[in-house]
Design a protein around this motif. Structure first.
Motif, short mmCIF file in Angstrom:
data_model
loop_
_atom_site.label_atom_id
_atom_site.label_comp_id
_atom_site.label_asym_id
_atom_site.label_seq_id
_atom_site.Cartn_x
_atom_site.Cartn_y
_atom_site.Cartn_z
N GLN A 20 -50.88 26.88 9.82
CA GLN A 20 -49.82 25.89 9.59
C GLN A 20 -48.49 26.54 9.22
O GLN A 20 -48.21 26.82 8.05
CB GLN A 20 -50.27 24.88 8.54
N LEU A 23 -42.31 24.38 12.52
CA LEU A 23 -41.07 24.79 13.19
C LEU A 23 -40.05 23.70 12.90
O LEU A 23 -40.23 22.56 13.28
CB LEU A 23 -41.37 24.87 14.69
N GLY A 48 -51.81 20.23 17.78
CA GLY A 48 -51.34 20.54 16.43
C GLY A 48 -49.95 20.01 16.12
O GLY A 48 -49.02 20.79 15.92
N GLU A 69 -54.48 16.59 16.27
CA GLU A 69 -54.35 17.33 15.00
C GLU A 69 -55.71 17.37 14.30
O GLU A 69 -56.36 16.35 14.13
CB GLU A 69 -53.30 16.65 14.10
N ASP A 94 -60.59 18.41 16.79
CA ASP A 94 -60.43 19.83 17.09
C ASP A 94 -60.26 19.96 18.60
O ASP A 94 -61.13 19.54 19.36
CB ASP A 94 -61.70 20.55 16.61
N ASN A 114 -46.74 24.19 19.58
CA ASN A 114 -46.54 25.35 18.73
C ASN A 114 -47.93 25.67 18.22
O ASN A 114 -48.44 25.03 17.31
CB ASN A 114 -45.56 24.94 17.61
N1 SAM Z 1 -46.31 21.28 15.82
C1 SAM Z 1 -46.00 21.55 14.44
C2 SAM Z 1 -44.66 22.24 14.35
O1 SAM Z 1 -44.25 22.81 15.36
O2 SAM Z 1 -44.06 22.22 13.29
C3 SAM Z 1 -47.10 22.35 13.73
C4 SAM Z 1 -47.51 23.65 14.38
S1 SAM Z 1 -48.60 24.64 13.42
C5 SAM Z 1 -48.19 26.25 14.01
C6 SAM Z 1 -50.20 24.43 14.16
C7 SAM Z 1 -50.85 23.09 13.97
O3 SAM Z 1 -52.11 23.09 14.65
C8 SAM Z 1 -51.18 22.73 12.53
O4 SAM Z 1 -50.73 21.43 12.26
C9 SAM Z 1 -52.71 22.82 12.44
O5 SAM Z 1 -53.27 21.95 11.48
C10 SAM Z 1 -53.09 22.43 13.84
N2 SAM Z 1 -54.42 22.94 14.26
C11 SAM Z 1 -55.05 24.08 13.86
N3 SAM Z 1 -56.24 24.22 14.48
C12 SAM Z 1 -56.36 23.14 15.31
C13 SAM Z 1 -57.38 22.70 16.22
N4 SAM Z 1 -58.51 23.42 16.38
N5 SAM Z 1 -57.20 21.54 16.89
C14 SAM Z 1 -56.05 20.80 16.72
N6 SAM Z 1 -55.06 21.17 15.87
C15 SAM Z 1 -55.20 22.33 15.18
#
Ligand code: SAM
Length: 274
Positions: A20, A23, A48, A69, A94, A114
């Motif tokens: 987490q 951006l 995500g 998410e 997931d 992202n």
């Molecule tokens: N999109 C947002 C941004 O750009 O600010 C958040 C990006 S952050 C790098 C990655 C996101 O992916 C987090 O919210 C995390 O909880 C989610 N995530 C992690 N593993 C995941 C999975 N297996 N399936 C879906 N989402 C996931």
């Protein structure tokens, strides 16, 4: 309200284990959306959405956004944020285990995300091999991974072959750690992958092609004669013969082969099996 204030207000701390890093720079978010070159009426899959920063930018450009998410703590925030935008579907789950085929249907779609860096390779593999294939992918990844995705012969890897078999990747944007909160330990890059309608090389069958590539990369930095013989259960003479039949010197190493050379090797293996 920024991400920190929003999450603090809910008593939520970002989880490093879920990758987490949010951006927040509005110019970068707009550039990512522009890179996707979304057609009119576009469907977007976002992996995500986190606090919804990229989702908000996508919502302005797409007819439909499916945002998946995994973190249950963020789901109520996302539902609140997009309650008045019915074209944004928040899905809790997931990405590696959800079945999205019915939701996506047959319509073309674009993947914009992202990505959580801890599972970048697994997600890319999943998208290409297990899901309906997107037309285009625009993803933020760790910069070092971005360089590996666009590698040329001499520095190829299993990941590079896997991605370049399905599409043409290019690094479109480099981002510093300061574009995110919390700041990640690594720099990032936005990669755009234009997905091919069919692979650019002629292979007998995809499963066999990837078996051969995996065998080749199975023994790091070893000559291909050893890697292919161990990986495909052949003696050295048979491995040599196959490699020569494909026009490849058996002393070369896996990272030096082009996509076309792997395809030639897969064709030689298929030929040997009749
Ligand atoms: N999109 C947002 C941004 O750009 O600010 C958040 C990006 S952050 C790098 C990655 C996101 O992916 C987090 O919210 C995390 O909880 C989610 N995530 C992690 N593993 C995941 C999975 N297996 N399936 C879906 N989402 C996931």
């Amino acid at each position: 309200m920024n991400d920190r204030q929003l999450l603090d207000g809910q008593g939520i701390a970002p989880k490093k284990s879920l990758g987490q890093n949010f951006l927040h720079d509005p110019h970068t978010l707009e550039k990512i959306v522009a890179l996707a070159e979304l057609p009119t009426g576009a469907t977007v899959l976002e992996i995500g959405p986190g606090t919804g920063n990229l989702t908000r930018a996508l919502a302005r450009a797409a007819a439909r956004v499916i945002a998946v998410e995994v973190d249950d703590r963020l789901i109520p925030l996302l539902h609140d944020a997009f309650a008045d935008q019915p074209h944004i579907e928040i899905v809790h789950g997931d990405i590696l285990t959800l079945d999205l085929a019915a939701r996506l249907g047959d319509a073309p779609y674009t993947l914009v995300a992202n990505l959580p860096y801890y599972i970048t390779s697994a997600i890319l593999r999943h998208i290409f091999e297990e899901m309906p294939r997107p037309q285009r992918i625009v993803v933020t990844v760790q910069r070092e991974v971005a360089e590996r995705l666009v590698a040329a012969p001499g520095e190829m890897s299993l990941l590079a072959i896997s991605v370049q078999f399905y599409g043409q990747p290019r690094i479109a944007l480099r981002l510093s750690a300061g574009a995110f909160w919390p700041r990640p330990d690594v720099d990032s890059a936005v990669v755009r992958i234009d997905v091919y309608e069919r692979p650019p090389v002629d292979v007998p069958d995809e499963k066999l092609f990837f078996r051969v590539v995996r065998a080749g990369f199975g023994q790091k930095r070893k000559q291909l004669r050893n890697a292919i013989s161990a990986g495909l259960g052949l003696d050295k003479a048979a491995a040599d013969a196959l490699l020569w039949a494909a026009g490849i010197d058996p002393q070369r190493r896996a990272e030096t082969l082009s996509l076309e050379e792997w395809a030639a090797l897969a064709r030689a293996v298929a030929g040997m099996r009749g």
